[in-house]
Enzyme design. Structure first.
Site, PDB file in Angstrom:
ATOM      1  N   TRP A 175     -23.698   5.081  -4.796  1.00  0.00           N
ATOM      2  CA  TRP A 175     -23.281   6.375  -5.319  1.00  0.00           C
ATOM      3  C   TRP A 175     -21.995   6.309  -6.122  1.00  0.00           C
ATOM      4  CZ3 TRP A 175     -18.459   7.057  -3.462  1.00  0.00           C
ATOM      5  CH2 TRP A 175     -18.142   6.513  -2.216  1.00  0.00           C
ATOM      6  N   ASN A 176     -21.205   5.240  -5.976  1.00  0.00           N
ATOM      7  CA  ASN A 176     -19.875   5.274  -6.600  1.00  0.00           C
ATOM      8  C   ASN A 176     -19.899   5.028  -8.107  1.00  0.00           C
ATOM      9  OD1 ASN A 176     -20.621   2.622  -5.985  1.00  0.00           O
ATOM     10  ND2 ASN A 176     -18.516   1.926  -5.777  1.00  0.00           N
ATOM     11  N   GLU A 193     -24.562  -7.238  -4.046  1.00  0.00           N
ATOM     12  CA  GLU A 193     -23.160  -7.014  -4.403  1.00  0.00           C
ATOM     13  C   GLU A 193     -22.644  -6.024  -3.376  1.00  0.00           C
ATOM     14  OE1 GLU A 193     -19.906  -5.611  -5.256  1.00  0.00           O
ATOM     15  OE2 GLU A 193     -20.983  -4.410  -6.740  1.00  0.00           O
ATOM     16  N   LEU A 194     -21.789  -6.519  -2.454  1.00  0.00           N
ATOM     17  CA  LEU A 194     -21.406  -5.727  -1.302  1.00  0.00           C
ATOM     18  C   LEU A 194     -19.925  -5.343  -1.384  1.00  0.00           C
ATOM     19  CD1 LEU A 194     -23.418  -7.829   1.310  1.00  0.00           C
ATOM     20  CD2 LEU A 194     -24.163  -5.802   0.046  1.00  0.00           C
ATOM     21  N   CYS A 201     -15.792  -1.510  -5.277  1.00  0.00           N
ATOM     22  CA  CYS A 201     -15.785  -2.753  -4.505  1.00  0.00           C
ATOM     23  C   CYS A 201     -14.716  -3.708  -5.008  1.00  0.00           C
ATOM     24  CB  CYS A 201     -17.162  -3.404  -4.566  1.00  0.00           C
ATOM     25  SG  CYS A 201     -17.755  -3.671  -6.251  1.00  0.00           S
ATOM     26  N   LYS A 244     -34.323   2.701  -6.242  1.00  0.00           N
ATOM     27  CA  LYS A 244     -33.927   3.581  -5.144  1.00  0.00           C
ATOM     28  C   LYS A 244     -32.440   3.898  -5.320  1.00  0.00           C
ATOM     29  CE  LYS A 244     -33.370   5.435  -0.975  1.00  0.00           C
ATOM     30  NZ  LYS A 244     -31.904   5.691  -1.068  1.00  0.00           N
ATOM     31  N   GLU A 291     -12.715  -3.087   4.750  1.00  0.00           N
ATOM     32  CA  GLU A 291     -12.538  -2.563   3.404  1.00  0.00           C
ATOM     33  C   GLU A 291     -11.996  -1.138   3.483  1.00  0.00           C
ATOM     34  OE1 GLU A 291     -15.021  -2.214  -0.767  1.00  0.00           O
ATOM     35  OE2 GLU A 291     -16.135  -2.183   1.116  1.00  0.00           O
ATOM     36  N   GLY A 294     -24.109  -2.188  -2.343  1.00  0.00           N
ATOM     37  CA  GLY A 294     -23.798  -1.244  -1.276  1.00  0.00           C
ATOM     38  C   GLY A 294     -22.904  -1.859  -0.226  1.00  0.00           C
ATOM     39  N   SER A 295     -23.025  -1.381   0.974  1.00  0.00           N
ATOM     40  CA  SER A 295     -22.151  -1.784   2.070  1.00  0.00           C
ATOM     41  C   SER A 295     -22.649  -3.065   2.724  1.00  0.00           C
ATOM     42  CB  SER A 295     -22.094  -0.672   3.112  1.00  0.00           C
ATOM     43  OG  SER A 295     -23.358  -0.521   3.745  1.00  0.00           O
TER      44      SER A 295
END
Length: 355
Positions: free
Chosen positions: A31-32, A129-130, A163, A55, A260, A107-108
């Site tokens: 979402w960011n 990519e976390l 991130c 998605k 984080e 995401g996370s």
């Protein structure tokens, strides 16, 4: 399909390496950066010849629809890019569907672990990519005004819901006090405001949940002895605003040391030597990007060799560019996006040999 790459071989004959698309890809996006992140995943793979099932994050469905509409207006072939509005259980089923080939997730850590478990069970490739807890290493007082300006700008970029935002400021003892004084002053001057106002430097966070998580991390640090220099909590009034915050004295016992911080909270560390700076930078479970500020670029190059991360920026903060690879190591991700490396992550590198 990209052009065949001739290979140098021993003996007679010829060999080429052919880069071919692998088929249907599932993208799970955050979402960011709801527009940019989708485009940097979808565009290279569509150019390669793969097709996309997307998605999007559940709190930005209108953005997902807008992107799909752009493909339609551009005359893209029907079905090469489709939105999915599905829950986690259905996504897990899609990962297992033999018609899909690979998964890309931004995401996370928790989301990455869950998707990796399902993807690994079905022997499918993934690119993740976390999260990140990027270090900002200051070795000397070279152009300290610029160094502080870069630190503040990066820390507040996108409300620090990024991130690659620099979250740990690791400063040599010789310049620590001067850096901290200027940094705290600059952060204190920033006032959260209306994100549609061009003069605003810090907008709201994405949700009350994000504010609550950040508040808990800061309160944990303060309860265990960290020092608060400015900020420290939610801004009173409507909206999900959080004050620009600076902490020192953060220790491994505190959540802010290893987790984080997804919001405008900065942790400043004093270190006695370059070796201590390196050890503290590498102590994190994350390994996305890092920045090094010094007058001696060769010194920074040498230090960059030993940093456990996917990207290092010298006298600059991290940024994304279409022609440069993007990604991390450790708990920050697997694989690369963008650049020549990114466009071949979801490709079949097929050898064609003619003896």
């Amino acid at each position: 399909m990209l052009a065949d790459e001739p290979l140098n071989i021993a003996g007679s004959g010829e060999a080429v390496l052919r880069t071919e698309p692998i088929g249907v890809l599932l993208g799970i996006m955050p979402w960011n950066f709801p527009y940019y992140q989708v485009s940097r995943f979808a565009a290279p793979n569509l150019v390669l010849g793969n097709t996309i099932l997307l998605k999007q994050a559940r709190n930005c469905p209108q953005g997902a629809l807008a992107i799909e509409e752009l493909f339609t207006e551009a005359g893209a072939p029907e079905g090469i890019y489709l939105n999915l509005f599905a829950d986690s259980e259905r996504i897990a089923g899609l990962i297992g569907d033999p018609r899909g080939q690979s998964v890309s997730l931004t995401g996370s850590e928790r989301a990455g672990s869950a998707v990796a478990e399902v993807t690994g069970r079905h022997l499918k490739k993934y690119v993740f990519e976390l999260g990140g807890s990027d270090p900002f290493i200051v070795l000397d007082d070279h152009n300290l005004d610029t160094t502080v300006a870069h630190a503040v700008h990066n820390r507040l970029f996108n409300g620090d819901q990024a991130c690659t935002a620099l979250k740990r400021f690791i400063v040599h003892a010789d310049v620590h006090d001067a850096f901290l004084e200027r940094f705290v002053h600059a952060m204190r001057e920033v006032r959260p405001g209306d994100p549609t106002d061009p003069a605003t430097r810090l907008g709201p966070l994405a949700s009350g949940e994000v504010v609550a998580d950040l508040t808990a991390q800061v309160e944990d640090a303060l309860a265990l002895g960290a020092t608060l220099h400015t900020g420290g909590g939610r801004v009173a009034g409507p909206g999900h605003y959080f004050e620009p915050t600076v902490l020192t004295g953060v220790t491994p016992a505190m959540r802010a040391h290893s987790e984080e911080l997804f919001g405008p909270v900065a942790v400043v560390h004093r270190v006695a030597s370059e070796a201590d700076a390196l050890a503290l930078a590498n102590e994190s479970p994350f390994g996305l990007a890092a920045s090094i500020y010094t007058a001696d670029v060769e010194r920074a190059r040498a230090l960059a060799t030993h940093l456990e991360c996917g990207m290092v920026w010298i006298n600059s903060t991290s940024r994304s560019a279409p022609d440069l690879p993007f990604g991390g190591v450790k708990r920050s991700g697997v694989g690369r996006e963008l650049g020549a490396l990114g466009i071949t992550e979801f490709a079949n590198k097929k050898l064609v040999r003619i003896p």
